[in-house]
Design an enzyme around this catalytic site. Sequence first.
Site, mmCIF file in Angstrom:
data_model
loop_
_atom_site.group_PDB
_atom_site.id
_atom_site.type_symbol
_atom_site.label_atom_id
_atom_site.label_comp_id
_atom_site.label_asym_id
_atom_site.label_seq_id
_atom_site.Cartn_x
_atom_site.Cartn_y
_atom_site.Cartn_z
ATOM 1 N N GLU A 7 0.870 -1.191 0.000
ATOM 2 C CA GLU A 7 0.000 0.000 0.000
ATOM 3 C C GLU A 7 0.894 1.224 0.000
ATOM 4 O OE1 GLU A 7 -3.343 0.259 2.868
ATOM 5 O OE2 GLU A 7 -3.016 2.418 2.776
ATOM 6 N N HIS A 9 1.793 4.786 -1.978
ATOM 7 C CA HIS A 9 1.021 5.721 -2.793
ATOM 8 C C HIS A 9 1.872 6.625 -3.668
ATOM 9 C CE1 HIS A 9 -2.286 4.213 -0.574
ATOM 10 N NE2 HIS A 9 -1.858 4.684 0.579
ATOM 11 N N HIS A 160 -8.917 0.548 -0.642
ATOM 12 C CA HIS A 160 -8.280 1.574 0.190
ATOM 13 C C HIS A 160 -9.355 2.526 0.717
ATOM 14 C CE1 HIS A 160 -5.898 5.119 1.272
ATOM 15 N NE2 HIS A 160 -4.915 4.261 1.459
ATOM 16 N N ASP A 282 2.316 2.160 3.838
ATOM 17 C CA ASP A 282 1.448 3.329 3.658
ATOM 18 C C ASP A 282 2.268 4.585 3.336
ATOM 19 O OD1 ASP A 282 -1.061 4.382 3.321
ATOM 20 O OD2 ASP A 282 -1.698 4.151 5.393
HETATM 21 C C1 GRE Z 1 -3.488 6.951 3.896
HETATM 22 O O1 GRE Z 1 -3.482 6.441 2.790
HETATM 23 O O2 GRE Z 1 -3.429 6.304 4.941
HETATM 24 C C2 GRE Z 1 -3.602 8.456 4.007
HETATM 25 C C3 GRE Z 1 -4.001 9.210 2.918
HETATM 26 C C4 GRE Z 1 -4.105 10.589 3.048
HETATM 27 C C5 GRE Z 1 -3.814 11.202 4.240
HETATM 28 C C6 GRE Z 1 -3.403 10.450 5.329
HETATM 29 C C7 GRE Z 1 -3.297 9.071 5.224
HETATM 30 O O3 GRE Z 1 -4.311 8.623 1.750
HETATM 31 O O4 GRE Z 1 -2.919 8.335 6.287
HETATM 32 ZN ZN ZN Z 2 -2.956 4.333 2.348
#
Ligand code: GRE
Ligand code: ZN
Length: 319
Positions: A7, A9, A160, A282
């Site tokens: 996960e 991003h 997600h 994350d």
């Molecule tokens: C996450 O993917 O956990 C996330 C976001 C945006 C802000 C904070 C966050 O996508 O933890």
């Molecule tokens: Zn995330």
Amino acid sequence: MRTIALEEHFTHPDMAVYSANTATIAEPRVWEDAVRHLLDFTELRIPAMDAAGLDMQVLSLNAPGIQAEKDTNVAIKRATFMNDTLAEAIGRNPDRFSGFAALPTQDPMAAANELERAVVELGLKGGVVNAHTHGKYLDDPSFRVLWERMVDLDVPLYLHPANGVDLPHVLSGHPELVGPMWSWGNDTASHVLRCVFGGVFDDFPEAKLMVGHMGEGLPYTLWRLDSRWSWHFHHGIKLKREKPSDYIRHNLYITTSGVCDNAPLQCALSAMGADHVLFSTDYPFEDLPTATSFLRDAPVSDEVRAKIAHGNAERLLKL
Ligand code: GRE
Ligand code: ZN
């Protein structure tokens, strides 16, 4: 130990239009710093991975992603472009990156077709969906075409979190509870249960659904789900398997994203089994070295550690 994270991003300048809500969760400077890391594939990301001992990131477009687009045709075009962009980034560093495809769920058939194109032509490893699509969840009958294609392609779907379609009354007046700290996990766990009780896994027994954040609380709840399901009036809902936990143990895979804590890890391993727990960080929302040292130091056998770190990902994503 080979370490793969699921996960992880990224974003693209064209996606900034969708992030206004999410941006308000953090202080502006914190959000700007996150965006700087999300936009980058190499200068910040690869050195951070090297320093933390992370071999591979399976990249996905940051929430709310394509799901937030109101115009179906724009969603389809943008998902195609983002997946092409992701495939190019992977192509420049194929031993460090892999990816999940953004899906234009505004049109379930287009989402199925884009998943197939992304997997077959671009080499992506599955799809990512961020919560609801304008109030529609993945148990909606219109999404059966997408589940069917996932099973045909033998790829997982990563669910997600994102903001819900509306504010649950219990959170009214408490904006601090809306976001990744609390509401997102509840929303995602409920979404998984909609898929269970909505018959998705009865229709597609080999479908593979993934959620992050150590299973969004679900591993903790299995015994009670089963106990109360056997007691409740079922409102006409029928499951082929006896217990809700049968689906969660069979169809759901969870990742450690954003949770670096041994107690929930032990619960997840005990509830789900070591073949259903996969590593994630994350990025860039959690600290990479904190996540990799959590995995390295966790009091589990080396056999279990290897499954979490890379074995399960290699098997499920055919890496
Ligand atoms: C996450 O993917 O956990 C996330 C976001 C945006 C802000 C904070 C966050 O996508 O933890
Ligand atoms: Zn995330």
